[in-house]
Design a protein around this motif. Sequence first.
Motif, PDB file in Angstrom:
ATOM      1  N   CYS A  17      45.754  26.046  74.114  1.00 49.93           N
ATOM      2  CA  CYS A  17      47.163  25.715  73.116  1.00 49.93           C
ATOM      3  C   CYS A  17      48.501  25.739  74.165  1.00 49.93           C
ATOM      4  O   CYS A  17      49.137  24.864  74.079  1.00 49.93           O
ATOM      5  CB  CYS A  17      47.174  26.790  72.154  1.00 49.93           C
ATOM      6  N   ASN A  18      48.326  26.857  75.064  1.00 52.20           N
ATOM      7  CA  ASN A  18      49.583  26.849  75.868  1.00 52.20           C
ATOM      8  C   ASN A  18      49.686  25.760  76.693  1.00 52.20           C
ATOM      9  O   ASN A  18      50.696  24.936  77.021  1.00 52.20           O
ATOM     10  CB  ASN A  18      49.467  28.272  76.727  1.00 52.20           C
ATOM     11  N   TYR A  20      48.214  22.823  76.339  1.00 52.65           N
ATOM     12  CA  TYR A  20      48.479  21.535  75.190  1.00 52.65           C
ATOM     13  C   TYR A  20      49.745  21.279  74.812  1.00 52.65           C
ATOM     14  O   TYR A  20      50.535  20.256  74.886  1.00 52.65           O
ATOM     15  CB  TYR A  20      47.564  21.422  74.009  1.00 52.65           C
ATOM     16  N   GLU A  21      50.510  22.511  74.591  1.00 52.41           N
ATOM     17  CA  GLU A  21      52.111  22.439  74.447  1.00 52.41           C
ATOM     18  C   GLU A  21      52.803  21.903  75.509  1.00 52.41           C
ATOM     19  O   GLU A  21      53.750  21.029  75.423  1.00 52.41           O
ATOM     20  CB  GLU A  21      52.457  23.959  73.953  1.00 52.41           C
ATOM     21  N   GLU A  24      52.024  18.196  75.514  1.00 48.85           N
ATOM     22  CA  GLU A  24      52.597  17.410  74.512  1.00 48.85           C
ATOM     23  C   GLU A  24      54.272  17.152  74.588  1.00 48.85           C
ATOM     24  O   GLU A  24      55.064  16.193  74.322  1.00 48.85           O
ATOM     25  CB  GLU A  24      52.578  18.158  73.019  1.00 48.85           C
ATOM     26  N   ASN A  25      54.911  18.375  74.988  1.00 47.40           N
ATOM     27  CA  ASN A  25      56.236  18.466  75.518  1.00 47.40           C
ATOM     28  C   ASN A  25      56.627  17.425  76.681  1.00 47.40           C
ATOM     29  O   ASN A  25      57.588  16.607  76.654  1.00 47.40           O
ATOM     30  CB  ASN A  25      56.810  19.772  75.763  1.00 47.40           C
ATOM     31  N   ASN A 331      56.223  25.881  84.851  1.00 52.03           N
ATOM     32  CA  ASN A 331      55.973  26.351  83.336  1.00 52.03           C
ATOM     33  C   ASN A 331      54.957  27.384  83.286  1.00 52.03           C
ATOM     34  O   ASN A 331      54.103  27.422  82.221  1.00 52.03           O
ATOM     35  CB  ASN A 331      55.359  24.985  82.561  1.00 52.03           C
ATOM     36  N   CYS A 336      52.860  29.800  73.949  1.00 49.55           N
ATOM     37  CA  CYS A 336      52.952  29.585  72.317  1.00 49.55           C
ATOM     38  C   CYS A 336      53.655  30.746  71.877  1.00 49.55           C
ATOM     39  O   CYS A 336      53.202  31.877  71.985  1.00 49.55           O
ATOM     40  CB  CYS A 336      51.756  29.091  71.807  1.00 49.55           C
ATOM     41  N   THR A 338      55.537  32.613  67.980  1.00 48.03           N
ATOM     42  CA  THR A 338      55.787  32.456  66.834  1.00 48.03           C
ATOM     43  C   THR A 338      57.074  33.259  66.363  1.00 48.03           C
ATOM     44  O   THR A 338      57.196  34.505  66.946  1.00 48.03           O
ATOM     45  CB  THR A 338      54.757  32.855  65.522  1.00 48.03           C
ATOM     46  N   ILE A 429      60.869  24.582  66.101  1.00 46.74           N
ATOM     47  CA  ILE A 429      59.927  23.464  66.005  1.00 46.74           C
ATOM     48  C   ILE A 429      60.830  22.216  66.218  1.00 46.74           C
ATOM     49  O   ILE A 429      60.466  21.008  66.197  1.00 46.74           O
ATOM     50  CB  ILE A 429      59.277  23.616  64.529  1.00 46.74           C
TER      51      ILE A 429
END
Length: 430
Positions: A17-18, A20-21, A24-25, A331, A336, A338, A429
Amino acid sequence: MERVNHFIPEGVEDIHCNVYEIKENTITNIKSIFKSFGYRQILTPTFEYYDLFSEIEGTIHKDEMFKFIDGNGKILVLRPDVTTPIARMVATNYKSCTGYLKFSYATNIFRIHDEQNGKKREFTQAGIEYLGNDQPDSDAEVVALAIKSLINCGLQDFQIDLGQARYFKGLIKESGIAEKIQGQIRSFIEEKNFAALQTILGELNIDEFFKNALLEIPYLYGRPEETIKEAEKFVCNEEMKTSLNNLKDVYSILKDYGYEKYLSIDFGMIHHIDYYTGVIFKGYVNHYGRTVLSGGRYDHLTKQYGCYMPATGFGLNIDALLEVFGMYKMNKDFACSTDYLILYEKDNRKNGLQIAEQLREKGFIVESDLCEKNIKNHIINANDRNIKEIVQICGENLKRIDLRNNKVYKNTVSQFFKGLKNLEIFASIH
Protein backbone atom coordinates in the motif's frame (compact mmCIF):
# COMPACT_ATOMS: atom_id res chain seq x y z
CA MET A 1 6.93 -20.00 3.36
CA GLU A 2 9.38 -20.97 0.60
CA ARG A 3 6.50 -22.58 -1.33
CA VAL A 4 4.55 -19.31 -1.21
CA ASN A 5 7.40 -17.44 -2.92
CA HIS A 6 7.04 -19.72 -5.92
CA PHE A 7 3.46 -18.49 -6.45
CA ILE A 8 4.82 -15.26 -7.98
CA PRO A 9 6.33 -15.64 -11.48
CA GLU A 10 9.74 -14.20 -12.25
CA GLY A 11 9.80 -10.56 -13.32
CA VAL A 12 6.63 -9.47 -11.49
CA GLU A 13 5.97 -8.33 -7.93
CA ASP A 14 3.34 -7.44 -5.38
CA ILE A 15 3.08 -3.72 -4.63
CA HIS A 16 2.17 -2.92 -1.05
CA CYS A 17 0.00 0.00 0.00
CA ASN A 18 2.63 2.60 0.88
CA VAL A 19 4.61 2.04 -2.32
CA TYR A 20 1.42 1.86 -4.37
CA GLU A 21 0.29 5.20 -2.97
CA ILE A 22 3.61 6.76 -3.98
CA LYS A 23 3.27 5.19 -7.43
CA GLU A 24 -0.29 6.47 -7.87
CA ASN A 25 0.68 9.96 -6.72
CA THR A 26 3.61 9.95 -9.16
CA ILE A 27 1.37 8.89 -12.05
CA THR A 28 -1.25 11.50 -11.11
CA ASN A 29 1.42 14.19 -11.00
CA ILE A 30 2.82 13.24 -14.40
CA LYS A 31 -0.64 12.93 -15.97
CA SER A 32 -1.51 16.42 -14.77
CA ILE A 33 1.60 17.77 -16.52
CA PHE A 34 0.63 16.03 -19.76
CA LYS A 35 -2.89 17.41 -19.49
CA SER A 36 -1.62 20.96 -18.89
CA PHE A 37 0.03 20.82 -22.35
CA GLY A 38 -3.19 19.68 -24.01
CA TYR A 39 -2.51 15.94 -24.20
CA ARG A 40 -5.69 13.87 -23.91
CA GLN A 41 -5.60 10.52 -22.16
CA ILE A 42 -6.43 7.33 -24.02
CA LEU A 43 -6.15 3.59 -23.38
CA THR A 44 -5.44 0.82 -25.87
CA PRO A 45 -6.36 -2.87 -25.31
CA THR A 46 -4.29 -5.03 -22.96
CA PHE A 47 -3.79 -7.51 -25.78
CA GLU A 48 -3.54 -7.06 -29.54
CA TYR A 49 -2.96 -9.19 -32.61
CA TYR A 50 0.64 -10.33 -32.94
CA ASP A 51 0.66 -9.21 -36.58
CA LEU A 52 0.28 -5.59 -35.44
CA PHE A 53 3.85 -5.70 -34.11
CA SER A 54 5.57 -8.44 -36.11
CA GLU A 55 6.02 -6.40 -39.29
CA ILE A 56 7.40 -3.26 -37.63
CA GLU A 57 11.18 -3.09 -37.98
CA GLY A 58 13.33 -1.66 -35.25
CA THR A 59 10.80 -1.87 -32.43
CA ILE A 60 9.97 -4.71 -30.00
CA HIS A 61 11.66 -8.00 -30.85
CA LYS A 62 9.24 -10.90 -31.29
CA ASP A 63 11.03 -12.91 -28.60
CA GLU A 64 10.23 -10.21 -26.02
CA MET A 65 6.46 -10.53 -26.51
CA PHE A 66 4.08 -12.63 -24.39
CA LYS A 67 2.10 -14.59 -26.97
CA PHE A 68 -1.03 -16.71 -26.67
CA ILE A 69 -3.71 -18.16 -28.95
CA ASP A 70 -7.36 -17.08 -28.87
CA GLY A 71 -10.36 -19.30 -29.55
CA ASN A 72 -10.17 -18.62 -33.28
CA GLY A 73 -6.54 -19.66 -33.54
CA LYS A 74 -5.25 -16.09 -33.85
CA ILE A 75 -1.94 -15.22 -32.17
CA LEU A 76 -2.35 -12.44 -29.62
CA VAL A 77 0.24 -10.59 -27.52
CA LEU A 78 0.02 -8.79 -24.20
CA ARG A 79 0.70 -5.10 -24.74
CA PRO A 80 4.51 -4.92 -25.35
CA ASP A 81 4.42 -1.28 -26.42
CA VAL A 82 1.95 1.63 -26.50
CA THR A 83 3.16 3.66 -29.48
CA THR A 84 2.31 1.00 -32.06
CA PRO A 85 -1.31 0.50 -30.87
CA ILE A 86 -1.78 4.28 -30.85
CA ALA A 87 -0.50 4.42 -34.44
CA ARG A 88 -3.02 1.68 -35.31
CA MET A 89 -5.79 3.61 -33.53
CA VAL A 90 -4.94 6.86 -35.32
CA ALA A 91 -4.73 5.23 -38.76
CA THR A 92 -8.09 3.55 -38.16
CA ASN A 93 -10.07 6.36 -36.54
CA TYR A 94 -8.46 9.68 -37.45
CA LYS A 95 -7.84 9.42 -41.20
CA SER A 96 -9.79 12.59 -41.89
CA CYS A 97 -7.91 14.65 -39.31
CA THR A 98 -6.13 17.56 -40.97
CA GLY A 99 -4.59 19.03 -37.81
CA TYR A 100 -2.48 17.57 -35.06
CA LEU A 101 -3.33 15.06 -32.33
CA LYS A 102 -1.98 14.91 -28.77
CA PHE A 103 -2.46 11.75 -26.76
CA SER A 104 -1.21 10.64 -23.35
CA TYR A 105 -1.35 7.34 -21.49
CA ALA A 106 -0.36 5.58 -18.30
CA THR A 107 -0.61 1.82 -18.52
CA ASN A 108 1.17 -1.48 -17.94
CA ILE A 109 3.61 -2.97 -20.45
CA PHE A 110 4.46 -6.67 -20.72
CA ARG A 111 7.78 -7.94 -22.06
CA ILE A 112 9.81 -11.11 -21.70
CA HIS A 113 13.11 -10.06 -20.17
CA ASP A 114 15.95 -12.12 -18.80
CA GLU A 115 15.47 -11.87 -15.03
CA GLN A 116 19.23 -11.71 -14.55
CA ASN A 117 19.40 -8.23 -16.13
CA GLY A 118 17.10 -6.82 -13.47
CA LYS A 119 14.32 -5.73 -15.84
CA LYS A 120 10.71 -6.42 -14.97
CA ARG A 121 8.37 -8.37 -17.19
CA GLU A 122 5.45 -6.15 -16.22
CA PHE A 123 6.00 -2.45 -15.62
CA THR A 124 4.04 0.79 -15.77
CA GLN A 125 4.80 3.35 -18.44
CA ALA A 126 3.46 6.87 -18.83
CA GLY A 127 3.99 8.79 -22.02
CA ILE A 128 2.76 11.02 -24.81
CA GLU A 129 2.40 10.86 -28.57
CA TYR A 130 2.27 14.05 -30.67
CA LEU A 131 0.99 13.29 -34.18
CA GLY A 132 0.47 15.49 -37.24
CA ASN A 133 3.25 18.02 -36.62
CA ASP A 134 6.70 17.67 -38.21
CA GLN A 135 8.18 20.96 -36.99
CA PRO A 136 11.13 21.17 -34.55
CA ASP A 137 8.81 22.84 -32.03
CA SER A 138 6.88 19.59 -31.61
CA ASP A 139 10.09 17.63 -30.99
CA ALA A 140 11.21 20.23 -28.47
CA GLU A 141 7.85 20.18 -26.70
CA VAL A 142 8.05 16.41 -26.25
CA VAL A 143 11.59 16.62 -24.83
CA ALA A 144 10.55 19.55 -22.62
CA LEU A 145 7.65 17.52 -21.23
CA ALA A 146 10.03 14.67 -20.43
CA ILE A 147 12.29 17.08 -18.53
CA LYS A 148 9.42 18.77 -16.73
CA SER A 149 8.03 15.39 -15.66
CA LEU A 150 11.31 14.49 -13.96
CA ILE A 151 11.61 17.92 -12.33
CA ASN A 152 8.06 17.76 -10.97
CA CYS A 153 8.83 14.37 -9.48
CA GLY A 154 11.52 16.04 -7.39
CA LEU A 155 14.57 15.12 -9.49
CA GLN A 156 17.33 17.51 -10.50
CA ASP A 157 20.37 15.30 -10.98
CA PHE A 158 19.47 13.91 -14.39
CA GLN A 159 20.48 14.27 -18.02
CA ILE A 160 18.74 14.03 -21.38
CA ASP A 161 20.90 12.78 -24.26
CA LEU A 162 19.77 14.02 -27.68
CA GLY A 163 20.62 12.28 -30.94
CA GLN A 164 19.58 12.35 -34.59
CA ALA A 165 18.69 9.11 -36.37
CA ARG A 166 19.07 10.56 -39.86
CA TYR A 167 22.67 11.62 -39.26
CA PHE A 168 23.86 8.01 -39.01
CA LYS A 169 21.45 6.87 -41.74
CA GLY A 170 22.89 9.44 -44.12
CA LEU A 171 26.46 8.43 -43.32
CA ILE A 172 25.97 4.67 -43.57
CA LYS A 173 24.02 5.05 -46.84
CA GLU A 174 26.78 7.15 -48.39
CA SER A 175 29.47 4.68 -47.29
CA GLY A 176 28.05 1.87 -49.41
CA ILE A 177 28.40 -0.71 -46.63
CA ALA A 178 26.21 -3.78 -47.16
CA GLU A 179 23.02 -3.96 -45.08
CA LYS A 180 23.99 -7.24 -43.43
CA ILE A 181 27.09 -5.53 -41.97
CA GLN A 182 25.27 -2.35 -40.96
CA GLY A 183 23.47 -4.07 -38.08
CA GLN A 184 26.75 -5.18 -36.51
CA ILE A 185 28.25 -1.72 -36.88
CA ARG A 186 25.19 -0.16 -35.25
CA SER A 187 25.44 -2.53 -32.29
CA PHE A 188 29.16 -1.85 -31.77
CA ILE A 189 28.58 1.92 -31.89
CA GLU A 190 25.62 1.77 -29.50
CA GLU A 191 27.62 -0.41 -27.07
CA LYS A 192 30.71 1.78 -27.56
CA ASN A 193 32.65 -1.38 -28.33
CA PHE A 194 35.59 0.42 -29.92
CA ALA A 195 37.79 -2.64 -30.46
CA ALA A 196 35.12 -4.62 -32.30
CA LEU A 197 34.14 -1.56 -34.34
CA GLN A 198 37.71 -0.97 -35.42
CA THR A 199 38.14 -4.64 -36.38
CA ILE A 200 35.02 -4.85 -38.54
CA LEU A 201 35.71 -1.52 -40.26
CA GLY A 202 39.30 -2.58 -40.94
CA GLU A 203 38.02 -5.55 -42.90
CA LEU A 204 35.80 -3.42 -45.18
CA ASN A 205 36.86 -2.08 -48.56
CA ILE A 206 35.49 1.44 -48.12
CA ASP A 207 36.94 4.95 -48.27
CA GLU A 208 39.05 5.97 -45.26
CA PHE A 209 36.79 8.99 -44.74
CA PHE A 210 33.87 6.72 -43.82
CA LYS A 211 36.02 4.46 -41.64
CA ASN A 212 37.22 7.47 -39.68
CA ALA A 213 33.71 8.93 -39.45
CA LEU A 214 32.20 5.69 -38.14
CA LEU A 215 35.05 5.28 -35.66
CA GLU A 216 34.48 8.82 -34.41
CA ILE A 217 30.69 8.55 -33.95
CA PRO A 218 30.90 6.86 -30.50
CA TYR A 219 33.09 9.79 -29.38
CA LEU A 220 30.61 12.41 -30.64
CA TYR A 221 29.14 12.86 -27.21
CA GLY A 222 29.01 15.76 -24.77
CA ARG A 223 28.15 19.45 -24.65
CA PRO A 224 25.73 20.32 -27.47
CA GLU A 225 27.49 23.19 -29.28
CA GLU A 226 30.91 21.51 -29.24
CA THR A 227 29.59 18.07 -30.21
CA ILE A 228 27.48 19.38 -33.08
CA LYS A 229 30.48 21.33 -34.36
CA GLU A 230 32.58 18.13 -34.35
CA ALA A 231 29.80 16.24 -36.14
CA GLU A 232 29.77 18.83 -38.94
CA LYS A 233 33.22 17.60 -40.03
CA PHE A 234 31.72 14.33 -41.28
CA VAL A 235 28.71 15.72 -43.16
CA CYS A 236 28.88 14.35 -46.70
CA ASN A 237 25.34 14.61 -48.06
CA GLU A 238 22.13 16.63 -47.79
CA GLU A 239 20.46 14.17 -45.40
CA MET A 240 23.22 14.57 -42.83
CA LYS A 241 23.21 18.35 -43.24
CA THR A 242 19.43 18.52 -42.79
CA SER A 243 19.57 16.27 -39.72
CA LEU A 244 22.18 18.48 -38.03
CA ASN A 245 20.21 21.64 -38.76
CA ASN A 246 17.12 20.00 -37.30
CA LEU A 247 19.01 19.01 -34.14
CA LYS A 248 20.33 22.56 -33.81
CA ASP A 249 16.78 23.92 -34.08
CA VAL A 250 15.41 21.56 -31.44
CA TYR A 251 18.28 22.36 -29.09
CA SER A 252 17.75 26.09 -29.61
CA ILE A 253 14.05 25.78 -28.74
CA LEU A 254 14.85 23.76 -25.62
CA LYS A 255 17.15 26.57 -24.53
CA ASP A 256 14.12 28.88 -24.84
CA TYR A 257 12.30 26.53 -22.46
CA GLY A 258 15.18 27.07 -20.03
CA TYR A 259 16.28 23.42 -20.03
CA GLU A 260 19.77 23.80 -21.48
CA LYS A 261 21.53 22.52 -18.36
CA TYR A 262 19.87 19.11 -18.63
CA LEU A 263 20.95 18.46 -22.22
CA SER A 264 23.84 16.69 -23.91
CA ILE A 265 24.33 15.29 -27.41
CA ASP A 266 25.08 11.68 -28.31
CA PHE A 267 25.43 10.78 -32.01
CA GLY A 268 26.25 7.22 -30.98
CA MET A 269 22.65 6.74 -29.81
CA ILE A 270 21.42 4.73 -32.81
CA HIS A 271 19.42 1.91 -31.21
CA HIS A 272 16.20 1.09 -33.14
CA ILE A 273 17.53 3.28 -35.94
CA ASP A 274 15.10 1.81 -38.51
CA TYR A 275 12.15 2.82 -36.35
CA TYR A 276 13.15 6.44 -35.65
CA THR A 277 13.35 9.10 -38.36
CA GLY A 278 14.61 12.24 -36.61
CA VAL A 279 15.53 13.54 -33.17
CA ILE A 280 15.83 10.77 -30.56
CA PHE A 281 16.56 11.03 -26.85
CA LYS A 282 17.07 9.10 -23.62
CA GLY A 283 16.87 10.20 -20.01
CA TYR A 284 19.27 9.14 -17.26
CA VAL A 285 19.36 9.84 -13.53
CA ASN A 286 22.80 10.13 -11.95
CA HIS A 287 24.00 6.90 -10.27
CA TYR A 288 21.09 4.90 -11.77
CA GLY A 289 22.39 2.46 -14.35
CA ARG A 290 19.47 2.31 -16.79
CA THR A 291 17.40 4.76 -18.81
CA VAL A 292 14.25 6.07 -17.11
CA LEU A 293 12.71 7.45 -20.30
CA SER A 294 13.25 7.42 -24.05
CA GLY A 295 11.57 8.70 -27.17
CA GLY A 296 11.95 10.40 -30.52
CA ARG A 297 10.45 11.04 -33.93
CA TYR A 298 8.93 8.14 -35.87
CA ASP A 299 7.26 9.61 -38.96
CA HIS A 300 6.69 6.35 -40.89
CA LEU A 301 4.79 4.25 -38.33
CA THR A 302 1.18 5.24 -39.06
CA LYS A 303 1.89 4.90 -42.79
CA GLN A 304 2.30 1.16 -42.28
CA TYR A 305 -1.35 1.06 -41.21
CA GLY A 306 -2.60 3.06 -44.16
CA CYS A 307 -2.53 6.67 -42.97
CA TYR A 308 0.63 8.77 -43.01
CA MET A 309 1.00 11.16 -40.09
CA PRO A 310 4.34 12.47 -38.75
CA ALA A 311 4.77 11.74 -35.06
CA THR A 312 7.00 12.07 -32.03
CA GLY A 313 6.68 11.00 -28.41
CA PHE A 314 8.30 9.45 -25.36
CA GLY A 315 7.67 6.89 -22.63
CA LEU A 316 8.65 7.17 -18.96
CA ASN A 317 9.22 3.99 -16.94
CA ILE A 318 7.33 4.62 -13.69
CA ASP A 319 8.80 1.55 -11.95
CA ALA A 320 12.32 2.71 -12.77
CA LEU A 321 11.39 6.09 -11.33
CA LEU A 322 10.29 4.43 -8.09
CA GLU A 323 13.64 2.65 -7.91
CA VAL A 324 15.31 6.05 -8.26
CA PHE A 325 13.13 7.39 -5.42
CA GLY A 326 14.30 4.48 -3.28
CA MET A 327 17.94 4.99 -4.23
CA TYR A 328 17.80 8.66 -3.25
CA LYS A 329 15.60 7.89 -0.21
CA MET A 330 12.82 10.11 -1.50
CA ASN A 331 9.41 9.53 0.14
CA LYS A 332 11.13 7.22 2.64
CA ASP A 333 8.94 8.46 5.52
CA PHE A 334 5.68 8.18 3.60
CA ALA A 335 3.03 5.89 5.06
CA CYS A 336 -0.67 5.52 4.30
CA SER A 337 -2.79 7.01 7.06
CA THR A 338 -6.36 7.64 8.20
CA ASP A 339 -7.57 10.85 9.83
CA TYR A 340 -10.39 9.48 11.98
CA LEU A 341 -11.74 6.16 13.22
CA ILE A 342 -15.37 6.55 14.29
CA LEU A 343 -16.46 3.98 16.89
CA TYR A 344 -20.14 3.45 17.69
CA GLU A 345 -22.43 1.04 19.52
CA LYS A 346 -25.46 -0.56 17.89
CA ASP A 347 -27.82 1.99 19.46
CA ASN A 348 -25.96 4.97 17.98
CA ARG A 349 -24.78 3.39 14.71
CA LYS A 350 -26.82 5.79 12.57
CA ASN A 351 -25.34 8.82 14.33
CA GLY A 352 -21.82 7.41 14.00
CA LEU A 353 -22.19 6.68 10.28
CA GLN A 354 -23.59 10.18 9.67
CA ILE A 355 -20.63 11.80 11.46
CA ALA A 356 -18.20 9.65 9.42
CA GLU A 357 -19.86 10.69 6.16
CA GLN A 358 -19.84 14.39 7.11
CA LEU A 359 -16.10 14.15 7.74
CA ARG A 360 -15.51 12.43 4.39
CA GLU A 361 -17.42 15.19 2.63
CA LYS A 362 -14.98 17.67 4.20
CA GLY A 363 -12.07 15.79 2.65
CA PHE A 364 -10.92 13.59 5.54
CA ILE A 365 -10.11 9.89 5.32
CA VAL A 366 -12.46 8.19 7.77
CA GLU A 367 -12.99 4.62 8.92
CA SER A 368 -15.83 3.41 11.15
CA ASP A 369 -16.49 0.30 13.19
CA LEU A 370 -18.73 -1.20 15.84
CA CYS A 371 -17.34 -1.06 19.38
CA GLU A 372 -19.50 -2.74 22.05
CA LYS A 373 -16.86 -3.58 24.63
CA ASN A 374 -13.19 -2.90 25.23
CA ILE A 375 -11.64 -0.18 23.05
CA LYS A 376 -8.12 -1.52 23.59
CA ASN A 377 -8.03 -3.68 20.46
CA HIS A 378 -9.20 -0.74 18.36
CA ILE A 379 -6.38 1.39 19.73
CA ILE A 380 -3.81 -1.29 18.87
CA ASN A 381 -5.22 -1.67 15.37
CA ALA A 382 -5.36 2.11 14.95
CA ASN A 383 -1.65 2.34 15.67
CA ASP A 384 -0.95 -0.42 13.13
CA ARG A 385 -3.04 1.39 10.50
CA ASN A 386 -1.57 4.82 11.25
CA ILE A 387 -4.91 6.29 12.32
CA LYS A 388 -4.49 9.80 13.74
CA GLU A 389 -7.54 10.03 15.98
CA ILE A 390 -10.28 7.80 17.38
CA VAL A 391 -13.72 9.37 17.88
CA GLN A 392 -15.98 7.29 20.14
CA ILE A 393 -19.71 8.06 20.12
CA CYS A 394 -20.94 8.36 23.72
CA GLY A 395 -24.61 9.29 23.57
CA GLU A 396 -24.81 12.97 22.62
CA ASN A 397 -21.13 13.49 23.29
CA LEU A 398 -17.89 12.39 21.69
CA LYS A 399 -14.77 10.98 23.27
CA ARG A 400 -11.72 11.78 21.16
CA ILE A 401 -8.42 9.92 21.53
CA ASP A 402 -5.57 11.70 19.77
CA LEU A 403 -3.07 8.93 19.05
CA ARG A 404 -0.35 11.40 18.01
CA ASN A 405 0.04 12.81 21.53
CA ASN A 406 -1.94 10.23 23.59
CA LYS A 407 -4.44 12.83 24.82
CA VAL A 408 -8.17 12.36 25.39
CA TYR A 409 -10.79 15.08 24.74
CA LYS A 410 -14.57 15.28 25.25
CA ASN A 411 -16.83 17.35 23.00
CA THR A 412 -20.36 17.65 21.82
CA VAL A 413 -20.88 16.90 18.13
CA SER A 414 -21.34 20.62 17.33
CA GLN A 415 -18.17 21.55 19.24
CA PHE A 416 -16.24 18.89 17.38
CA PHE A 417 -17.28 20.11 13.91
CA LYS A 418 -16.79 23.73 14.91
CA GLY A 419 -13.24 22.89 15.99
CA LEU A 420 -12.49 21.28 12.60
CA LYS A 421 -12.09 24.75 11.12
CA ASN A 422 -8.86 25.12 13.06
CA LEU A 423 -7.58 21.61 12.39
CA GLU A 424 -5.16 20.48 9.73
CA ILE A 425 -6.32 17.77 7.32
CA PHE A 426 -3.68 15.10 7.80
CA ALA A 427 -4.49 12.74 4.98
CA SER A 428 -6.96 14.50 2.70
CA ILE A 429 -8.46 12.51 -0.12
CA HIS A 430 -8.61 15.65 -2.29
